[in-house]
Design a protein around this motif. Structure first.
Motif, short mmCIF file in Angstrom:
data_model
loop_
_atom_site.label_atom_id
_atom_site.label_comp_id
_atom_site.label_asym_id
_atom_site.label_seq_id
_atom_site.Cartn_x
_atom_site.Cartn_y
_atom_site.Cartn_z
N GLU A 171 0.94 -1.24 -0.21
CA GLU A 171 0.00 0.06 0.12
C GLU A 171 0.81 1.30 -0.19
O GLU A 171 0.46 2.37 -0.14
N LYS A 172 2.05 1.25 0.21
CA LYS A 172 2.92 2.38 0.33
C LYS A 172 2.91 3.08 -0.59
O LYS A 172 3.02 4.46 -0.68
N ILE A 173 3.19 2.65 -2.09
CA ILE A 173 2.94 3.57 -3.18
C ILE A 173 1.90 4.75 -3.27
O ILE A 173 1.89 5.61 -3.61
N ALA A 174 0.92 3.63 -3.08
CA ALA A 174 -0.78 4.42 -3.27
C ALA A 174 -0.61 5.56 -1.90
O ALA A 174 -1.17 6.71 -2.12
N PHE A 175 -0.39 5.09 -0.72
CA PHE A 175 -0.28 6.02 0.33
C PHE A 175 0.54 7.29 0.21
O PHE A 175 -0.04 8.34 0.22
N TYR A 176 1.65 7.30 -0.29
CA TYR A 176 2.62 8.33 -0.34
C TYR A 176 2.01 9.32 -1.71
O TYR A 176 2.35 10.36 -1.53
N ARG A 177 1.70 8.37 -2.82
CA ARG A 177 1.12 9.11 -3.84
C ARG A 177 -0.08 10.07 -3.64
O ARG A 177 0.10 11.28 -3.93
N GLN A 178 -0.89 9.61 -2.59
CA GLN A 178 -2.13 10.27 -2.24
C GLN A 178 -1.61 11.57 -1.45
O GLN A 178 -2.07 12.72 -1.52
N LYS A 179 -0.32 11.46 -0.52
CA LYS A 179 0.04 12.64 0.14
C LYS A 179 0.64 13.77 -0.89
O LYS A 179 0.34 14.68 -0.68
N CYS A 180 1.12 13.33 -1.87
CA CYS A 180 1.50 14.21 -2.87
C CYS A 180 0.52 15.01 -3.84
O CYS A 180 0.62 16.17 -3.84
N LEU A 181 -0.48 14.27 -4.03
CA LEU A 181 -1.80 14.87 -4.76
C LEU A 181 -2.31 15.69 -3.75
O LEU A 181 -3.40 16.39 -4.35
N GLN A 182 -2.24 15.67 -2.58
CA GLN A 182 -2.75 16.78 -1.71
C GLN A 182 -2.47 18.01 -2.04
O GLN A 182 -3.49 19.09 -1.99
N CYS A 183 -1.37 18.38 -2.63
CA CYS A 183 -0.78 19.75 -3.25
C CYS A 183 -0.73 19.75 -4.78
O CYS A 183 -1.23 20.58 -5.41
N HIS A 184 -0.33 18.62 -5.34
CA HIS A 184 -0.32 18.48 -6.75
C HIS A 184 -1.65 18.06 -7.40
O HIS A 184 -1.61 16.70 -8.09
N ASN A 185 -2.61 18.88 -7.12
CA ASN A 185 -4.05 18.29 -7.33
C ASN A 185 -4.73 19.05 -8.45
O ASN A 185 -6.02 19.35 -8.44
N THR A 186 -3.90 19.76 -9.35
CA THR A 186 -4.45 20.48 -10.59
C THR A 186 -5.27 19.48 -11.55
O THR A 186 -5.12 18.29 -11.48
N THR A 187 -6.40 19.95 -12.04
CA THR A 187 -7.12 19.08 -12.92
C THR A 187 -6.24 18.17 -13.94
O THR A 187 -5.68 18.68 -14.59
N GLY A 188 -6.62 16.89 -13.87
CA GLY A 188 -5.87 16.19 -14.99
C GLY A 188 -4.64 15.48 -14.64
O GLY A 188 -4.11 14.82 -15.33
N PHE A 189 -3.69 16.20 -13.40
CA PHE A 189 -2.34 16.09 -13.07
C PHE A 189 -2.22 14.58 -12.82
O PHE A 189 -1.40 13.80 -13.49
N ALA A 190 -3.05 14.00 -11.99
CA ALA A 190 -2.85 12.53 -11.41
C ALA A 190 -2.90 11.56 -12.58
O ALA A 190 -2.48 10.54 -12.76
N GLU A 191 -3.97 11.81 -13.68
CA GLU A 191 -4.07 10.98 -14.74
C GLU A 191 -2.76 11.13 -15.86
O GLU A 191 -2.63 10.00 -16.66
N LYS A 192 -2.34 12.34 -16.07
CA LYS A 192 -1.57 12.63 -17.16
C LYS A 192 -0.01 12.50 -16.58
O LYS A 192 0.79 12.02 -17.28
N HIS A 193 0.25 12.64 -15.45
CA HIS A 193 1.59 12.72 -15.08
C HIS A 193 2.18 11.32 -14.84
O HIS A 193 2.14 10.71 -13.80
N HIS A 194 2.90 10.69 -15.72
CA HIS A 194 3.29 9.52 -15.82
C HIS A 194 2.41 8.46 -15.08
O HIS A 194 2.89 7.58 -14.14
#
Length: 541
Positions: A301-324
């Motif tokens: 679960e570590k990858i998803a856990f810490y990715r979600q922490k990053c997305l708390q700030c890096h949350n512009t529209t479509g960023f999570a879907e497009k960034h690698h």
């Protein structure tokens, strides 16, 4: 009531009110947190040696010593042996290990006691490589290091209710060095007696409500290292409590040209302060923004856990879907894992959080301008002591800078007269610069402020030898070695001077005590053997 308890041996049962588990008092109201926390590395950072027993054996090639850790009827022993036709190199013995230090996730060492003094085992278990090896800084030691002192500053980040050491030596305790294994709730949340007694009506410390520097201090007390740290005059780190400002107690220094964490294993904060994440987020970003101190995510679960922490700030529209989207592990690309510069067989998770990273070992800064971590204001005394520590590591330019700062602090800062550390370090700098008379004066002032200053007494003894005042040198070295048997140089120098003064019995007694604590000290063994055999005569020459 019985509850399940995690230990390196597996899940065991013990009473909910077991004294070894003071966190159990919090469990009735905070059961979910209690159950999660008990399996964390912090909760299991120390304990009785039998609970953290890891069997092993290896031969250290540089010294030729064979080590083993074994269980004998529930008692854990470190055994050491080296066969040699030379009586000075032959070695055999063992020490009972009393406590373990380290959860085992990264590594583990053990503590043993001798005549009230506590020492760290010369060997460590390194979990990343699953190997036994020498303690950090002793990988190439030619002799077994059996006098590695354990002081409260080390213990308080691995254990709870750590005892104050006695004035004579930093690893001398009146009893056990700590009351509870692991980091308990109160180590971060403060004293809970009133909270429990009033059934929650008296509130615990609200960490999130603290000013940012006090909030961050709760973590930084153990997770901030720097190139060097200077304890402020009149302060003791043992008196820091949650809710205090750590920087009222100590300042931490790094070289201004340092590369991120400098490759130090516990210097995440220094690197984080340089990151764009911290610069843009300011005080909103702290350790617990990304880390849950009460529990760790499962490996899958570590990858998803810490990715979600990053997305708390890096949350512009479509960023999570497009960034690698092919690689969801943010840390793999933005948090380097170079080898540690200060702990063998370990990696550093670099919190600089760069766009492009390299896992190559970070270059170690050894010279340049010092600055405080966190841009704290340092006076002449604190900055001078920081440079003095760099000078002791071989930075000659730092010695000149330290001398100028400490000379100014000596004459301008209140409380300087009773500041034994200032005078001891200034004396050392004078002595290294050939200013013997000035060094002696500083050492004498330091000893008036603190009669137990081993630095001042030991170096003053060297100056007395230079003046041919051998009896006074012997008196000083005897005080140092009597108080602290880990001061091996003082012990060896004392034996040489005692023999030179014709005190054969005293010299042999000193050498025997030195060998008792450091059985592989070959110089001491050779000198004792030669004196007893008559090959070395004691007396004026």
């Amino acid at each position: 009531m019985l509850v399940l308890c995690w230990s390196p041996k597996g899940v065991q049962a013990r009473p909910d009110n077991d004294l070894r588990d003071p966190n159990a008092a919090c469990a009735p109201c905070h059961r979910e947190i209690y159950e999660r926390y008990r399996s964390t590395p912090m909760a299991n950072a120390s304990g009785p040696a039998a609970d953290g027993f890891l069997p092993g054996a290896f031969v250290h090639q540089a010294s030729g010593v064979q080590y083993s850790v074994s269980d004998d009827a529930g008692r854990i022993w470190l055994s050491y042996e080296r066969d040699s036709p030379s009586p000075d190199k032959a070695l055999k013995g063992r020490q009972e290990l009393r406590y373990f230090i380290g959860s085992g996730k990264r590594g583990r060492t053990y503590l043993f006691e001798q005549s009230g003094y506590w020492f760290e085992s010369p060997i460590n278990w390194y979990a990343k490589k699953q190997i036994w090896d020498m303690a950090p800084n002793f990988l190439t030691a030619q002799e077994m290091p059996l006098t590695l002192p354990v002081d409260p500053g080390c213990l308080h980040c691995h254990a709870s209710d750590v005892a104050h050491s006695l004035p004579e030596a930093r690893n001398l305790y009146a009893g056990e060095p700590f009351a509870h294994g692991g980091i308990t709730c109160t180590e971060c949340h403060g004293d809970g007696d009133a909270h429990i007694a009033t059934k929650g009506k008296a509130h615990m410390l609200d960490i999130d409500a603290l000013q940012p520097v006090q909030r961050d201090s709760v973590c930084l007390d153990c997770h901030l290292e720097g190139q060097t740290a200077v304890v402020r005059n009149g302060r003791e780190m043992e008196n820091f409590f949650p809710g205090d400002d750590l920087f009222d107690f100590a300042l931490y220094f790094v070289y201004r040209n340092e590369n991120g964490s400098g490759g130090r294993a516990t210097s995440q904060w220094e690197a984080l302060l340089r990151s764009e994440c911290k610069r843009k987020s300011g005080d909103r970003l702290t350790c617990t923004t990304c880390h849950d101190p009460h529990g760790s995510p499962a490996p899958d679960e570590k990858i998803a856990f810490y990715r979600q922490k990053c997305l708390q700030c890096h949350n512009t529209t479509g960023f999570a879907e497009k960034h690698h989207p092919e690689n969801l592990d943010c840390t793999a690309c933005h948090m380097a894992r170079p080898p540690s510069n200060d702990i063998a067989h370990e990696q550093v998770t670099d919190h600089w959080i760069k766009k492009r990273i390299s896992n190559a070992r970070l270059p170690l800064a050894t010279s340049g301008e010092l600055e405080t971590v966190g841009s704290m204001i340092a006076d002449d005394r604190d900055l001078g002591l920081a440079y003095a520590q760099m000078a002791a590591r071989g930075n000659q330019a730092a010695g000149q800078r330290a001398m100028a700062l400490l000379e100014r602090a000596e004459h301008t800062e209140s409380g300087a007269k009773r500041d034994h550390e200032l005078h001891a370090q200034l004396g050392f700098l004078y002595q290294m610069s050939g200013k013997s008379d000035a060094a002696i004066e500083e050492y004498q002032i330091a000893l008036e402020a603190d009669p137990n200053s081993s630095l001042a007494a030991g170096d003053l003894a060297l100056a007395r030898v230079g003046q041919h005042q051998y009896a006074d040198a012997a008196r000083l070295w005897k005080a140092v070695f009597d108080h602290d048997p880990a001061q091996l140089r003082a012990g060896m120098n004392l034996a040489v001077v005692e023999c030179g003064l014709g005190e054969r019995a005293a010299a042999l007694a000193t050498l025997d005590r030195l060998i008792e604590f450091a059985p592989d000290n070959q110089n001491a063994k050779a000198m004792a053997r030669e004196i007893r055999a008559g090959a070395q005569k004691c007396g004026p020459r």
